[in-house]
Design a protein around this motif. Structure first.
Motif, short mmCIF file in Angstrom:
data_model
loop_
_atom_site.label_atom_id
_atom_site.label_comp_id
_atom_site.label_asym_id
_atom_site.label_seq_id
_atom_site.Cartn_x
_atom_site.Cartn_y
_atom_site.Cartn_z
N ASN A 53 -22.97 -13.23 -12.85
CA ASN A 53 -22.92 -13.80 -11.50
C ASN A 53 -23.10 -12.71 -10.46
O ASN A 53 -22.37 -11.71 -10.45
N LEU A 56 -22.77 -13.99 -4.71
CA LEU A 56 -23.27 -14.22 -3.35
C LEU A 56 -22.21 -14.84 -2.45
O LEU A 56 -22.27 -14.67 -1.22
N ALA A 57 -21.24 -15.53 -3.01
CA ALA A 57 -20.24 -16.23 -2.20
C ALA A 57 -19.39 -15.29 -1.37
O ALA A 57 -19.09 -15.57 -0.21
N LEU A 450 -26.43 -17.30 -9.86
CA LEU A 450 -25.54 -17.75 -8.79
C LEU A 450 -24.20 -18.25 -9.33
O LEU A 450 -23.31 -18.59 -8.55
N MET A 452 -23.90 -21.00 -11.15
CA MET A 452 -23.94 -22.45 -11.00
C MET A 452 -24.55 -23.15 -12.20
O MET A 452 -25.01 -24.28 -12.09
N ARG A 617 -19.07 -20.43 -1.62
CA ARG A 617 -19.30 -21.20 -2.85
C ARG A 617 -20.16 -22.43 -2.56
O ARG A 617 -21.05 -22.78 -3.34
N GLU A 620 -23.74 -21.33 -2.22
CA GLU A 620 -24.35 -21.13 -3.53
C GLU A 620 -24.74 -22.46 -4.16
O GLU A 620 -25.83 -22.60 -4.75
#
Length: 649
Positions: A53, A56-57, A450, A452, A617, A620
């Motif tokens: 991961n 990015l959050a 990401l 996800m 979050r 993302e």
């Protein structure tokens, strides 16, 4: 061009080798099966590694905290964002005040006269009754708030979109930039637009309006460019022969000739703006959308139905008026319309001066209690009929345990993540070529980076099930509609209703019958996307040449044989367009379904809007939704291009 766009169909070389028909498709499917089996047997890969991961959050959350701290002191706000917010808010408030100043009776009268002028007497009578109904059910003031916000959004969209369309027509360089940008804008679910603007502006009507502008901008830009490009060259040459300058030719010849396309773009922009009414209310837009949201939170089906019908009435009136204004021909009715319009205008000014702007409460009537009684009965009697294990509850449990959960587990961990990326690459290579294959592989890898992956596979499972259910219902109905003009006429108002009713409204009765969870979101998505499946199936089959039907009949083909062996293959491109549109509409419901327990990416996006500590979050999740939408959109469009005859490409 974007990373997900490929070369045109019909190219030579490797791409051509992947286009040789059913045998090649069978080879592709076999290759995917072998790919999955190899990774399952030879490796221990499963879910995408969490350690990969990129995080990015965290920077997004830090940026959000910085923006909140500095929004009253930093030049970005004091010089640009705050003045922009104040200007837009002033425009919305001024328009709403102006609308509220006029007396209540002028709106149904002017609507009736406008639709009489553009669509005929029956449309005028229905328009008058529709506007009056909004006041009767007690949503007059909320309708003005919605109309003001959407009105400013549409005006701003026109002010930006038409010049941008002209620029794209003038310059191929501008067109090369705008086309992939517009493609991306049209594939993004409307809810995703809210997240970055909440990040910058917080909550309120201004970020809701800006989100609406960006969401609704694409059609007017695209159709303005298309309209200008299709102006006959002979008309332009005639203008130049009479000494007109380029600017005069544009203003006096090209734009009037392109007016039908531009009006069509304005119509589509208006409809997209109206589709954002409830979504925009989620970040403080107010109006009718806020009524729907409050009703959904309290599971008040009647109240949600009233607000939803008010939105549908507004959307249909705007749609019918904007599509009819370019070709309006009232004929002998024009003098009467002008006389009545003049009388109504005088009455409107007089009523505004006298302060007759509130809809009379004595004319009020609410149907919400009757709807609530009906839904209460359905909930009590249909959830589990007589304890027999038959009803909406057992059906929901069966679909969840036997279809949703197994498919989710298969996609998220049953198929190793490298194999899933490999499947995407193989499908892209088969559908269009190496460029699309690389784009799909990169997009899937980005979803994993990401963090996800599991949520995206959960969402993908729900989308696939909803698409299958929609096509299973929509394609047969579209086939019957294509062979029966009476059925098509009867279906049109029903499909119009489902296309214009806010998607949130669809959730409320479904929640009542099925309770919260993934199933209400899937069912509401099916209902929301069903009109597209019916429409494009009907359209594709009706475009099959009459000569083809006659040739098949002369060879003794039965109706079923003609449908299966002639009509459906020839309508295959439109059927793939139907699949594409169904996927896009269902993806637009992903976040909305997250509000009622749909899980997946939708739930994360909702949390990003509800909680200030989850904005990163949610951002993302929004990016993952966009990537998933882009993959499915490019893939289905590529297949549609493959199925289209070479001369039509």
């Amino acid at each position: 061009m974007t990373a997900l766009d490929g070369v045109r169909p019909g190219a030579d070389g490797l791409q051509g080798a992947w286009r040789s028909g059913p045998a090649r498709l069978a080879l592709v499917l076999g290759g995917m099966i072998l790919l999955v089996a190899a990774f399952r047997i030879l490796t221990d890969f499963g879910v995408f590694p969490e350690s990969w991961n990129i995080g990015l959050a965290d920077p997004i959350d830090r940026a959000r905290r910085w923006l909140i701290t500095n929004q009253n002191s930093h030049w970005l706000y004091t010089v640009f964002l705050n003045p922009l917010t104040d200007t837009m808010d002033w425009a919305i408030r001024r328009l709403e005040s102006l609308l509220r100043w006029f007396p209540w009776y002028c709106y149904p009268l002017f609507t009736g006269l406008g639709l009489w002028w553009t669509r005929g007497r029956l449309a005028g009578a229905l328009g008058l009754a529709g506007v009056a109904l909004i006041g009767v059910i007690g949503l007059w003031n909320e309708a003005f708030a919605t109309l003001a916000l959407m009105g400013v959004a549409v005006l701003v969209s026109m002010a930006i979109g038409i010049p941008l369309g002209i620029a794209a027509w003038r310059s191929d360089a501008v067109a090369r930039i705008t086309r992939p940008t517009l493609d991306t804008m049209q594939t993004m679910p409307g809810f995703v637009y809210l997240i970055p603007f909440v990040l910058l502006f917080g909550f309120g009507r201004v970020p809701a309006m800006i989100s609406t502008v960006i969401f609704a901008l694409a059609p007017v830009v695209r159709l303005t460019e298309v309209g200008l490009r299709t102006v006959p060259q002979s008309t332009v040459e005639a203008s130049e022969m009479f000494g007109a300058t380029e600017r005069q030719t544009l203003r006096l010849v090209r734009l009037p000739q392109a007016r039908p396309a531009i009006f069509a773009g304005m119509n589509q922009t208006t409809m997209l703006a109206m589709s954002m009414v409830v979504i925009a209310a989620f970040i403080g837009a107010g109006g009718l959308g806020q009524v729907v949201l409050q009703a959904m939170r309290s599971i008040n089906v009647g109240k949600a139905s009233e607000a939803g019908i008010a939105i549908v009435i507004m959307a249909i009136i705007l749609d019918r008026f904007s599509t009819g204004v370019a070709t309006a021909d009232p004929g002998d009715d024009l003098p009467a319309i002008r006389w009545l319009a003049a009388v109504t205008a005088v009455g409107a000014v007089a009523g505004g001066v006298l302060g007759l702007n509130e809809f009379p409460k004595a004319l009020g009537w609410r149907f919400a209690p009757y709807v609530n009684s009906l839904t209460d009965w359905a909930r009590d009697n249909l959830y589990d009929i007589g304890g027999s294990g038959i009803g909406t509850g057992p059906f929901s449990d069966f679909v969840t345990t036997q279809l949703v959960i197994p498919l989710r587990e298969l996609l998220s961990s049953g198929i190793p993540w490298p194999a899933m990326i490999g499947i995407g690459v193989v499908l892209g290579l088969w559908a269009r070529g190496p460029r699309l294959a690389v784009g799909i592989g990169a997009a899937l890898a980005a979803i994993g980076l990401l963090g996800m992956w599991e949520l995206s596979m959960d969402t993908l499972a729900q989308v696939l099930l909803a698409v299958a259910a929609t096509l299973a219902v929509g394609v047969p109905v579209g086939i019957m509609s294509s062979h029966n003009d009476l059925l098509r006429t009867a279906l049109r108002p029903v499909l119009d209703f489902f296309q214009t009713i806010p998607s949130f409204v669809l959730l409320v009765p479904v929640i009542t019958l099925f309770h919260v969870g993934r199933i209400p979101g899937i069912i509401a998505s099916v209902v929301y996307a069903l009109p597209a499946a019916v429409h494009y199936t009907d359209l594709g089959l009706r475009r099959v040449p009459v000569e083809t039907h006659e040739a098949a009949e002369s060879f003794g083909a039965t109706r079923a044989q003609r449908l299966r062996q002639v009509e459906m293959p020839l309508a295959a491109p439109e059927l793939m367009v139907a699949v594409n549109q169904v996927i896009m509409l269902i993806l637009a419901m992903v976040v909305i379904a997250g509000l009622v327990g749909g899980g997946g990416l939708g739930l994360e996006a909702v949390r990003g809007l509800r909680r200030s500590d989850a904005v990163g979050r949610g951002f993302e999740a929004g990016i993952a939704i966009v990537l998933l939408a882009a993959i499915l959109d490019r893939l289905t469009r590529a297949v549609a291009d493959r199925l289209r005859p070479p001369a039509a490409v």
